[in-house]
Write a protein that holds these residues in place. Sequence first.
Motif, PDB file in Angstrom:
ATOM      1  N   GLY A  39      -5.156   7.701 -71.203  1.00 44.11           N
ATOM      2  CA  GLY A  39      -6.555   7.978 -70.893  1.00 44.11           C
ATOM      3  C   GLY A  39      -6.741   9.240 -70.085  1.00 44.11           C
ATOM      4  O   GLY A  39      -5.768   9.905 -69.676  1.00 44.11           O
ATOM      5  N   GLU A  62     -11.496   0.624 -68.381  1.00 42.90           N
ATOM      6  CA  GLU A  62     -11.024   0.280 -69.719  1.00 42.90           C
ATOM      7  C   GLU A  62     -11.990   0.786 -70.795  1.00 42.90           C
ATOM      8  O   GLU A  62     -11.581   1.373 -71.797  1.00 42.90           O
ATOM      9  CB  GLU A  62     -10.833  -1.236 -69.835  1.00 42.90           C
ATOM     10  N   GLY A  65     -11.909   4.651 -71.136  1.00 39.16           N
ATOM     11  CA  GLY A  65     -10.626   5.290 -71.379  1.00 39.16           C
ATOM     12  C   GLY A  65     -10.142   6.125 -70.211  1.00 39.16           C
ATOM     13  O   GLY A  65      -9.643   7.241 -70.392  1.00 39.16           O
TER      14      GLY A  65
END
Length: 300
Positions: A39, A62, A65
């Motif tokens: 990420g 989450e 990212g």
Amino acid sequence: MSAISAGTAVAVPAPARRGAARLADGRRLAWGEWGPEDGTPVLLCPGAATSRRLGFGAEAVEELGVRLISVDRPGLGASDPSPGRTLTGWAEDVREFVALRGLSGLRGVGFSQGAPFALACAAAGLFARLAVVSGTDELAAPAFDALLPDEVRYLAERAAADPAAAERSFAGFGSPEVLWELVAAGSGARDRALLEQPAFAAAFQEAMTEGFAPGPAGYARDTLLAMSHWPFDPGVIRVPVDLWYGALDTAPTHSPDHGARLAARIRTARRHLVPDAGGMLLWTHADPVLRELLDDEAAE
């Protein structure tokens, strides 16, 4: 603006990954990470004496990212001490850390006492963009003399008059129990509602316990640096800086004017004063903070 309403439970999971980087001088910088390993890297400079254990925005990290990375500053948590360290020295540690871990396009978040450390990194050109959240301003600046509470003005004056003695005194009241009491006492109703959540309180207190595990010296040094004049000019920062403050923030060691003066000193700054937020908006408003941090179009 997407935010967590008062009373909603806030999850603060432990890091998904932990480790330590070995610097050229042999010192370790310990880190914790959340989110996908591929990420967008975001480096968190955490608040006073809180270790790499305390992340934020579990769901947003989450969803967006984000590879959130928190690093224990020297002498805190699992990072080795560096006596006499400075804000600019911290920026050089981060420069080496970034190279060792192969991080590119790094963005930063500085929360509370971590803000001067994050701003030092931005001034050194280490971030593509920075979010300062409930950040400690340059409390030693003359413009704040009349705005500071008496106890904070006294600490800033003592730090200027006799730094060594001030650092020793900060170490004298440095413990997770005392610091937790100070945080709770300085919090308004909006923040107390969050601090009274059992899971959040447990995670916060665990992070403080980890932060103080080597002793109080790391916290004392951080506090001295936070109470002293900054050794860099925030006016040299050229990357976008978002200043986030809650209008209901009552913490005496954050910004006396909720970042108004700081915004004027940084040409690239945008100030967000959130009407219904307190000082803990890193957790209550994690989604908008991270979305803004990742918005390259707004950065242009």
